[in-house]
Design a protein around this motif. Sequence first.
Motif, PDB file in Angstrom:
ATOM      1  N   SER A   4       0.783  -1.112   0.049  1.00 29.72           N
ATOM      2  CA  SER A   4      -0.149   0.070   0.063  1.00 29.72           C
ATOM      3  C   SER A   4       0.831   1.186  -0.033  1.00 29.72           C
ATOM      4  N   LYS A   7       4.332   3.777  -4.623  1.00 29.62           N
ATOM      5  CA  LYS A   7       4.075   4.917  -5.632  1.00 29.62           C
ATOM      6  C   LYS A   7       4.999   4.502  -6.880  1.00 29.62           C
ATOM      7  N   LYS A  99      -0.848  -1.764 -16.002  1.00 27.10           N
ATOM      8  CA  LYS A  99      -1.612  -0.495 -16.199  1.00 27.10           C
ATOM      9  C   LYS A  99      -2.482  -0.424 -15.129  1.00 27.10           C
ATOM     10  N   GLN A 100      -2.780  -1.357 -14.438  1.00 27.62           N
ATOM     11  CA  GLN A 100      -3.776  -1.065 -13.119  1.00 27.62           C
ATOM     12  C   GLN A 100      -3.004  -0.406 -12.067  1.00 27.62           C
ATOM     13  N   LEU A 101      -1.870  -0.753 -12.000  1.00 26.34           N
ATOM     14  CA  LEU A 101      -0.871   0.241 -10.664  1.00 26.34           C
ATOM     15  C   LEU A 101      -1.001   1.487 -10.592  1.00 26.34           C
ATOM     16  N   LYS A 102      -1.226   1.942  -9.589  1.00 25.96           N
ATOM     17  CA  LYS A 102      -1.388   3.234  -9.171  1.00 25.96           C
ATOM     18  C   LYS A 102       0.077   3.633  -8.765  1.00 25.96           C
ATOM     19  N   GLY A 103       0.418   4.870  -9.687  1.00 24.75           N
ATOM     20  CA  GLY A 103       1.921   5.567  -9.639  1.00 24.75           C
ATOM     21  C   GLY A 103       2.423   5.452 -10.699  1.00 24.75           C
ATOM     22  N   LYS A 105       5.207   3.736 -13.494  1.00 27.27           N
ATOM     23  CA  LYS A 105       5.664   2.710 -14.170  1.00 27.27           C
ATOM     24  C   LYS A 105       7.013   3.038 -14.788  1.00 27.27           C
ATOM     25  N   TYR A 227      -3.403  -7.918  -6.463  1.00 28.34           N
ATOM     26  CA  TYR A 227      -4.672  -7.220  -6.637  1.00 28.34           C
ATOM     27  C   TYR A 227      -5.729  -7.921  -5.818  1.00 28.34           C
ATOM     28  N   SER A 230      -5.335  -7.064  -2.130  1.00 29.61           N
ATOM     29  CA  SER A 230      -5.610  -5.664  -1.932  1.00 29.61           C
ATOM     30  C   SER A 230      -6.955  -5.459  -1.871  1.00 29.61           C
TER      31      SER A 230
END
Length: 232
Positions: A4, A7, A99-103, A105, A227, A230
């Motif tokens: 969590s 980033k 693509k789903q990752l937040k932050g 790449k 995922y 999470s």
Amino acid sequence: MDLSNIKNWVFDLDNTIYSPQKDIFGQIDKRMTKFITAKLKVNEDDAFKIQKKYFIKYGTTLAGLMKEDKVQPKDFLDFVHDIDLSCLSADTELSSAIKQLKGKKIIFTNGSKTHAEKVISRLELNNVFDEIFDIEDSQFIPKPQIQAYLDFLKKLKLDPKKTIMFEDMSRNLVPAKKLGMTTVLIKREMPMKEKKYHFKEFEDLWKNNNEADYIVDDLVKFFNKYYKDSKK
């Protein structure tokens, strides 16, 4: 799996975002041997031994050639990356997972940006990564030299404690972990040619010596688990 705090998602390129079964790096490896054979005027066996000696000592074969043989990096990189990438094709599962990752790449490679862009294009990951940090960006100082990581973090303004790094070679995770990054080892087999030549030092490059917080053999499986966890 609790990520969590992450980033920044940092990926090595060769043998990390695609399987070594594709033998892309095998082609590069042969081109390096061919380059050294011609440049240093030695036979193929001696060229291969020089290639691996430099790789072990300096982090990349190029770094050794620059230091000991005054080789121009562009000449070397252009030659060794002149390979056939037709065995690579769209990886829709990996594309969707990243693509789903937040932050941010990011690709962090000891190779050239041109090579990275070609590989990413073949995998149809063009719109997945925000940045490519290549060997030229680090002034040709390669992983695992810690200065490469410091330059990487500084240029991209990343907090190492909010950064996770994915690598197929455990020695390249040592500085990352030391700087506070979360580390993931993509488990790969040592290339057969190295086994043939019995370079003992190579055994440690593919082993986890507590550098990795996670060990996986497939990036998509790793992200699917991430995922799933999470949502708990």
